[in-house]
Design a protein around this motif. Structure first.
Motif, PDB file in Angstrom:
ATOM      1  N   VAL A 107       0.865  -1.191   0.000  1.00  0.00           N
ATOM      2  CA  VAL A 107       0.000   0.000   0.000  1.00  0.00           C
ATOM      3  C   VAL A 107       0.895   1.233   0.000  1.00  0.00           C
ATOM      4  O   VAL A 107       1.819   1.333   0.810  1.00  0.00           O
ATOM      5  CB  VAL A 107      -0.929   0.047   1.227  1.00  0.00           C
ATOM      6  CG1 VAL A 107      -1.853   1.266   1.140  1.00  0.00           C
ATOM      7  CG2 VAL A 107      -1.756  -1.223   1.345  1.00  0.00           C
ATOM      8  N   ARG A 108       0.627   2.159  -0.911  1.00  0.00           N
ATOM      9  CA  ARG A 108       1.361   3.413  -1.000  1.00  0.00           C
ATOM     10  C   ARG A 108       0.411   4.564  -0.701  1.00  0.00           C
ATOM     11  O   ARG A 108      -0.685   4.650  -1.283  1.00  0.00           O
ATOM     12  CB  ARG A 108       1.975   3.581  -2.386  1.00  0.00           C
ATOM     13  CG  ARG A 108       2.962   2.488  -2.758  1.00  0.00           C
ATOM     14  CD  ARG A 108       3.344   2.583  -4.226  1.00  0.00           C
ATOM     15  NE  ARG A 108       3.920   3.875  -4.547  1.00  0.00           N
ATOM     16  CZ  ARG A 108       3.906   4.429  -5.762  1.00  0.00           C
ATOM     17  NH1 ARG A 108       3.305   3.792  -6.769  1.00  0.00           N
ATOM     18  NH2 ARG A 108       4.467   5.602  -5.978  1.00  0.00           N
ATOM     19  N   ILE A 109       0.835   5.459   0.201  1.00  0.00           N
ATOM     20  CA  ILE A 109      -0.023   6.558   0.656  1.00  0.00           C
ATOM     21  C   ILE A 109       0.753   7.866   0.541  1.00  0.00           C
ATOM     22  O   ILE A 109       1.896   7.950   0.979  1.00  0.00           O
ATOM     23  CB  ILE A 109      -0.454   6.331   2.118  1.00  0.00           C
ATOM     24  CG1 ILE A 109      -1.170   4.979   2.258  1.00  0.00           C
ATOM     25  CG2 ILE A 109      -1.336   7.475   2.609  1.00  0.00           C
ATOM     26  CD1 ILE A 109      -1.340   4.519   3.681  1.00  0.00           C
ATOM     27  N   GLU A 110       0.127   8.890  -0.034  1.00  0.00           N
ATOM     28  CA  GLU A 110       0.754  10.199  -0.157  1.00  0.00           C
ATOM     29  C   GLU A 110      -0.194  11.268   0.365  1.00  0.00           C
ATOM     30  O   GLU A 110      -1.418  11.141   0.255  1.00  0.00           O
ATOM     31  CB  GLU A 110       1.086  10.503  -1.622  1.00  0.00           C
ATOM     32  CG  GLU A 110       2.046   9.515  -2.263  1.00  0.00           C
ATOM     33  CD  GLU A 110       2.215   9.754  -3.750  1.00  0.00           C
ATOM     34  OE1 GLU A 110       1.746  10.815  -4.228  1.00  0.00           O
ATOM     35  OE2 GLU A 110       2.798   8.897  -4.431  1.00  0.00           O
ATOM     36  N   GLY A 111       0.380  12.330   0.951  1.00  0.00           N
ATOM     37  CA  GLY A 111      -0.472  13.403   1.424  1.00  0.00           C
ATOM     38  C   GLY A 111       0.265  14.461   2.207  1.00  0.00           C
ATOM     39  O   GLY A 111       1.502  14.459   2.288  1.00  0.00           O
ATOM     40  N   SER A 112      -0.491  15.369   2.789  1.00  0.00           N
ATOM     41  CA  SER A 112       0.063  16.462   3.582  1.00  0.00           C
ATOM     42  C   SER A 112       0.186  16.039   5.047  1.00  0.00           C
ATOM     43  O   SER A 112      -0.530  15.142   5.510  1.00  0.00           O
ATOM     44  CB  SER A 112      -0.825  17.703   3.473  1.00  0.00           C
ATOM     45  OG  SER A 112      -2.136  17.414   3.941  1.00  0.00           O
ATOM     46  N   VAL A 113       1.091  16.703   5.756  1.00  0.00           N
ATOM     47  CA  VAL A 113       1.400  16.312   7.130  1.00  0.00           C
ATOM     48  C   VAL A 113       1.357  17.523   8.054  1.00  0.00           C
ATOM     49  O   VAL A 113       1.752  18.631   7.664  1.00  0.00           O
ATOM     50  CB  VAL A 113       2.812  15.671   7.203  1.00  0.00           C
ATOM     51  CG1 VAL A 113       3.165  15.294   8.637  1.00  0.00           C
ATOM     52  CG2 VAL A 113       2.895  14.453   6.306  1.00  0.00           C
ATOM     53  N   GLN A 114       0.877  17.296   9.262  1.00  0.00           N
ATOM     54  CA  GLN A 114       0.961  18.308  10.302  1.00  0.00           C
ATOM     55  C   GLN A 114       1.088  17.626  11.659  1.00  0.00           C
ATOM     56  O   GLN A 114       0.843  16.425  11.783  1.00  0.00           O
ATOM     57  CB  GLN A 114      -0.268  19.214  10.299  1.00  0.00           C
ATOM     58  CG  GLN A 114      -1.563  18.522  10.663  1.00  0.00           C
ATOM     59  CD  GLN A 114      -2.749  19.480  10.662  1.00  0.00           C
ATOM     60  OE1 GLN A 114      -2.681  20.583  10.142  1.00  0.00           O
ATOM     61  NE2 GLN A 114      -3.852  19.061  11.260  1.00  0.00           N
ATOM     62  N   LYS A 115       1.510  18.384  12.664  1.00  0.00           N
ATOM     63  CA  LYS A 115       1.634  17.830  14.007  1.00  0.00           C
ATOM     64  C   LYS A 115       0.242  17.527  14.575  1.00  0.00           C
ATOM     65  O   LYS A 115      -0.725  18.237  14.288  1.00  0.00           O
ATOM     66  CB  LYS A 115       2.336  18.813  14.945  1.00  0.00           C
ATOM     67  CG  LYS A 115       3.812  19.008  14.677  1.00  0.00           C
ATOM     68  CD  LYS A 115       4.408  19.974  15.703  1.00  0.00           C
ATOM     69  CE  LYS A 115       5.890  20.178  15.489  1.00  0.00           C
ATOM     70  NZ  LYS A 115       6.460  21.128  16.482  1.00  0.00           N
ATOM     71  N   VAL A 116       0.158  16.484  15.388  1.00  0.00           N
ATOM     72  CA  VAL A 116      -1.084  16.216  16.108  1.00  0.00           C
ATOM     73  C   VAL A 116      -1.150  17.162  17.301  1.00  0.00           C
ATOM     74  O   VAL A 116      -0.176  17.843  17.627  1.00  0.00           O
ATOM     75  CB  VAL A 116      -1.171  14.743  16.567  1.00  0.00           C
ATOM     76  CG1 VAL A 116      -1.023  13.792  15.391  1.00  0.00           C
ATOM     77  CG2 VAL A 116      -0.111  14.439  17.626  1.00  0.00           C
TER      78      VAL A 116
END
Length: 213
Positions: A107-116
């Motif tokens: 499974v390949r996943i791409e996206g934006s990231v931010q701190k929880v």
């Protein structure tokens, strides 16, 4: 080496992946595959390759552990001062890759990231074994050190300091959440004609297509 690397190969025959078989939502599809990996006794099914881009636009990858899938987001934890932490803060996009060879799946996943949130980071940190909590303080992650004795000395001092009290979460340690906009499911097939199904999010709607292997 007894066998040339180029001659190492395996035929994939366990399963198929058809467009009419997958869930309409990729998170549901991921959870179904993840549960299958757990039931199949895959070694560390939550291990994933996290790929980031640094300030020089060079890619970097390493294995980390998925710690949650909540509100359509993939959650993991790390030292914010580590290379991956700095990469994610400066370039808030990433890719995750899961490979479950026992099921011949990827499974390949791409996206934006931010701190929880700090609250969620505190909650997870407090659930960790004390040794892991102390390790988060003891290791200046990604920094050069003279020897392992630096870590062992740091840990020994921390064990004394927190012998009879709770270990607080370090301010430099916490979680990230990746919000996906592209998820691809790969099922190994014979003759390298693998099944690939990709979900791409556009205007809050997931579009599903088959890709050539």
């Amino acid at each position: 080496m007894n066998k040339p690397i180029a001659d190492i190969r395996k035929e994939y025959t366990l399963a198929t992946l058809e467009l009419d078989q997958v869930a309409k939502d990729p998170i549901s599809q991921f959870k179904a595959w993840f549960e299958a990996a757990i039931k199949s006794d895959v070694n560390e099914p939550n291990a994933m390759c996290l790929s980031t881009i640094n300030s020089a636009n060079r890619p970097s990858a390493r294995i980390v552990l998925l710690k949650g899938v909540e509100d359509q987001k993939f959650i993991f934890y790390t030292n914010y001062d580590s290379q991956k932490g700095k990469d994610l803060i400066n370039q808030p996009f990433a890719a995750l890759t899961f490979f479950w060879p026992e099921l011949e799946r990827q499974v390949r996943i791409e996206g934006s990231v931010q701190k929880v949130s700090s609250l969620l980071s505190d909650e997870y940190f407090n659930s960790r074994p004390k040794g892991s909590q102390l390790g988060a303080w003891a290791s200046p992650q990604s920094q050069k050190i003279n020897s392992r004795s630096v870590l062992e000395s740091n840990l020994k001092d921390l064990e004394k300091e927190y012998q009879d009290r709770q270990v607080p979460r370090p301010p430099h340690w916490g979680g990230f959440e990746l919000t996906p906009d592209r998820i691809e499911f790969w099922q190994g097939r014979a003759s390298r004609l693998h099944d690939r199904v990709v979900y791409e999010k556009k205007a809050d709607t997931w579009h599903i297509n088959r890709l050539a292997p």
